[in-house]
Scaffold this active site. Structure first.
Site, PDB file in Angstrom:
ATOM      1  N   ASN A   1       1.408   3.352  -2.880  1.00 57.91           N
ATOM      2  CA  ASN A   1       2.028   3.745  -4.159  1.00 57.91           C
ATOM      3  C   ASN A   1       1.557   5.128  -4.611  1.00 57.91           C
ATOM      4  O   ASN A   1       2.351   5.953  -5.049  1.00 57.91           O
ATOM      5  CB  ASN A   1       1.667   2.745  -5.266  1.00 57.91           C
ATOM      6  CG  ASN A   1       2.253   1.374  -5.029  1.00 57.91           C
ATOM      7  OD1 ASN A   1       3.025   1.186  -4.092  1.00 57.91           O
ATOM      8  ND2 ASN A   1       1.889   0.418  -5.857  1.00 57.91           N
ATOM      9  N   GLY A   2       0.263   5.345  -4.502  1.00 61.12           N
ATOM     10  CA  GLY A   2      -0.313   6.609  -4.959  1.00 61.12           C
ATOM     11  C   GLY A   2       0.194   7.786  -4.136  1.00 61.12           C
ATOM     12  O   GLY A   2       0.617   8.814  -4.675  1.00 61.12           O
TER      13      GLY A   2
ATOM     14  N   ASP B   1       0.827  -1.214   0.000  1.00 60.18           N
ATOM     15  CA  ASP B   1       0.000   0.000   0.000  1.00 60.18           C
ATOM     16  C   ASP B   1       0.860   1.263   0.000  1.00 60.18           C
ATOM     17  O   ASP B   1       1.974   1.263   0.523  1.00 60.18           O
ATOM     18  CB  ASP B   1      -0.907  -0.023   1.242  1.00 60.18           C
ATOM     19  CG  ASP B   1      -2.071   0.941   1.105  1.00 60.18           C
ATOM     20  OD1 ASP B   1      -2.313   1.453  -0.003  1.00 60.18           O
ATOM     21  OD2 ASP B   1      -2.743   1.200   2.131  1.00 60.18           O
TER      22      ASP B   1
ATOM     23  N   ASN C   1     -10.514  -2.780  -6.621  1.00 60.20           N
ATOM     24  CA  ASN C   1      -9.689  -1.848  -7.414  1.00 60.20           C
ATOM     25  C   ASN C   1     -10.257  -1.547  -8.807  1.00 60.20           C
ATOM     26  O   ASN C   1      -9.830  -0.589  -9.456  1.00 60.20           O
ATOM     27  CB  ASN C   1      -8.248  -2.372  -7.563  1.00 60.20           C
ATOM     28  CG  ASN C   1      -7.425  -2.257  -6.293  1.00 60.20           C
ATOM     29  OD1 ASN C   1      -6.516  -3.057  -6.058  1.00 60.20           O
ATOM     30  ND2 ASN C   1      -7.713  -1.273  -5.462  1.00 60.20           N
ATOM     31  N   TRP C   2     -11.240  -2.347  -9.262  1.00 55.88           N
ATOM     32  CA  TRP C   2     -11.803  -2.117 -10.611  1.00 55.88           C
ATOM     33  C   TRP C   2     -12.517  -0.772 -10.721  1.00 55.88           C
ATOM     34  O   TRP C   2     -12.780  -0.311 -11.827  1.00 55.88           O
ATOM     35  CB  TRP C   2     -12.768  -3.251 -11.002  1.00 55.88           C
ATOM     36  CG  TRP C   2     -12.072  -4.558 -11.253  1.00 55.88           C
ATOM     37  CD1 TRP C   2     -12.177  -5.688 -10.505  1.00 55.88           C
ATOM     38  CD2 TRP C   2     -11.161  -4.869 -12.312  1.00 55.88           C
ATOM     39  NE1 TRP C   2     -11.390  -6.682 -11.017  1.00 55.88           N
ATOM     40  CE2 TRP C   2     -10.756  -6.217 -12.143  1.00 55.88           C
ATOM     41  CE3 TRP C   2     -10.641  -4.159 -13.399  1.00 55.88           C
ATOM     42  CZ2 TRP C   2      -9.860  -6.853 -12.992  1.00 55.88           C
ATOM     43  CZ3 TRP C   2      -9.741  -4.804 -14.253  1.00 55.88           C
ATOM     44  CH2 TRP C   2      -9.370  -6.124 -14.051  1.00 55.88           C
TER      45      TRP C   2
ATOM     46  N   ARG D   1       1.735  -4.965   6.126  1.00 58.40           N
ATOM     47  CA  ARG D   1       1.042  -3.911   5.369  1.00 58.40           C
ATOM     48  C   ARG D   1       1.886  -2.639   5.441  1.00 58.40           C
ATOM     49  O   ARG D   1       2.311  -2.230   6.521  1.00 58.40           O
ATOM     50  CB  ARG D   1      -0.351  -3.638   5.935  1.00 58.40           C
ATOM     51  CG  ARG D   1      -1.053  -2.564   5.103  1.00 58.40           C
ATOM     52  CD  ARG D   1      -2.520  -2.428   5.382  1.00 58.40           C
ATOM     53  NE  ARG D   1      -3.109  -1.566   4.357  1.00 58.40           N
ATOM     54  CZ  ARG D   1      -4.354  -1.594   3.943  1.00 58.40           C
ATOM     55  NH1 ARG D   1      -5.194  -2.442   4.465  1.00 58.40           N
ATOM     56  NH2 ARG D   1      -4.777  -0.769   3.007  1.00 58.40           N
TER      57      ARG D   1
HETATM   58  C1  FPP Z   1      -1.790   0.032  -3.497  1.00 60.32           C
HETATM   59  O1  FPP Z   1      -1.324   1.362  -3.486  1.00 60.32           O
HETATM   60  C2  FPP Z   1      -1.163  -0.706  -4.583  1.00 60.32           C
HETATM   61  C3  FPP Z   1      -1.829  -1.263  -5.632  1.00 60.32           C
HETATM   62  C4  FPP Z   1      -3.293  -1.179  -5.797  1.00 60.32           C
HETATM   63  C5  FPP Z   1      -1.114  -1.955  -6.704  1.00 60.32           C
HETATM   64  C6  FPP Z   1       0.077  -2.768  -6.317  1.00 60.32           C
HETATM   65  C7  FPP Z   1       0.770  -3.122  -7.537  1.00 60.32           C
HETATM   66  C8  FPP Z   1       2.094  -3.046  -7.746  1.00 60.32           C
HETATM   67  C9  FPP Z   1       3.093  -2.716  -6.703  1.00 60.32           C
HETATM   68  C10 FPP Z   1       2.541  -3.324  -9.118  1.00 60.32           C
HETATM   69  C11 FPP Z   1       3.592  -4.324  -9.252  1.00 60.32           C
HETATM   70  C12 FPP Z   1       3.159  -5.691  -9.103  1.00 60.32           C
HETATM   71  C13 FPP Z   1       3.788  -6.707  -9.706  1.00 60.32           C
HETATM   72  C14 FPP Z   1       3.490  -8.076  -9.297  1.00 60.32           C
HETATM   73  C15 FPP Z   1       4.774  -6.499 -10.771  1.00 60.32           C
HETATM   74  P1  FPP Z   1      -2.376   2.543  -3.709  1.00 60.32           P
HETATM   75  O2  FPP Z   1      -2.371   2.888  -5.157  1.00 60.32           O
HETATM   76  O3  FPP Z   1      -3.691   2.150  -3.148  1.00 60.32           O
HETATM   77  O4  FPP Z   1      -1.712   3.687  -2.876  1.00 60.32           O
HETATM   78  P2  FPP Z   1      -2.471   4.853  -2.092  1.00 60.32           P
HETATM   79  O5  FPP Z   1      -3.238   4.215  -0.981  1.00 60.32           O
HETATM   80  O6  FPP Z   1      -1.341   5.690  -1.603  1.00 60.32           O
HETATM   81  O7  FPP Z   1      -3.338   5.561  -3.093  1.00 60.32           O
END
Ligand code: FPP
Length: 246
Positions: free
Chosen positions: A22-23, A20, A68-69, A188
């Site tokens: 990434n965004g 969790d 997530n969709w 997490r």
């Molecule tokens: C959650 O962060 C992350 C995801 C929904 C996607 C996870 C996918 C990857 C790390 C891609 C790589 C995977 C492989 C197997 C190559 P978020 O986007 O919900 O973050 P946020 O809560 O900060 O918005």
């Protein structure tokens, strides 16, 4: 980096991760969200290497949930493309380390090209027995339990199973990957204290480790710290602790 050995008897057999943040990582840097997912793919690589180095057999990554969709189409497209690229360009790392790739989730929801890429690598790595990388894709714990209940009900309806014979083992054997042991440790990232519909049945007795580190920053040192923390836990499975027993 802390290199003090971790007691081999206290290394988890199965680690599950909610990747969790990434965004938020991207946003904090003034970058588009997909840059966070791209950096997150590097963390996947680091964690896989750590599992190899520490002798952890099963690694399950929550890569895309059924929920997530509803994300913006562009973000979904970017994530699916990232997955496809990973399968095309990084599959050799699975072979080098004899890692079996498996998927749990409603795989038929994924774009055809991703399904084809996944099936190709799943088939090519199917005979490796040393370790497993399990990607939870279009996965939801409630969806998994619903699918299991539907299948069990079908067997009861057909007369192949008696309702009174249904026990925990029956439910467990109808989950997506019944042969995989339950996770010992669930990590997490990004500081959120939630399970978010991940492995609802399988996490019943897992130790939970939450770190404030965002997934794209999560590397080998962070993973090691989580495993070290786990190795010091006293797992009781509903029993009383060893100290209390003396
Ligand atoms: C959650 O962060 C992350 C995801 C929904 C996607 C996870 C996918 C990857 C790390 C891609 C790589 C995977 C492989 C197997 C190559 P978020 O986007 O919900 O973050 P946020 O809560 O900060 O918005």
């Amino acid at each position: 980096m802390n290199t003090a050995p971790i007691d081999p008897a206290r290394i988890p057999r199965h680690v599950a991760v909610i990747m969790d943040g990434n965004g938020r990582w991207a946003q904090a840097k003034g970058l588009p969200r997909h840059k966070g997912h791209e950096a997150g793919a590097e963390s996947v690589r680091a964690v896989m290497e750590s599992c190899r180095d520490l002798g952890i057999k099963y690694l399950t990554l929550y890569a895309f949930s059924v929920e997530n969709w509803v994300r913006p189409k562009d973000e979904i497209k970017g994530l699916m493309q990232l997955l496809k690229t990973y399968l095309e360009e990084r599959a050799f790392e699975l072979h080098e380390n004899k890692v079996r790739l498996r998927v749990m989730g409603r795989m038929s929801d994924l774009p055809k090209a991703v399904q084809i890429g996944l099936n190709r690598v799943i088939k090519a790595t199917a005979d490796y027995t040393e370790s497993e990388l399990i990607l939870a894709l279009s996965y939801g714990g409630r969806a998994e339990l619903t699918d299991a209940v539907r299948e069990i009900a079908r067997k009861v309806e057909k007369g192949d199973l008696k309702a009174r014979k249904i026990d925990e083992a029956t439910v467990a054997s109808h989950l997506y990957l019944p042969d995989v042991p339950d996770p010992d440790l669930m990590i997490r990232t990004s500081g959120e204290m939630r399970i978010s519909n991940f492995l609802l049945w399988q996490l019943s007795y897992a130790e939970i480790y939450v770190t404030n580190t965002m997934w794209p920053d999560f590397r080998k040192d962070h993973f090691r710290a989580a495993v070290e923390d786990y190795s010091k836990r006293n797992r009781r499975f509903g029993d009383i602790s060893a100290e209390e027993q003396t």
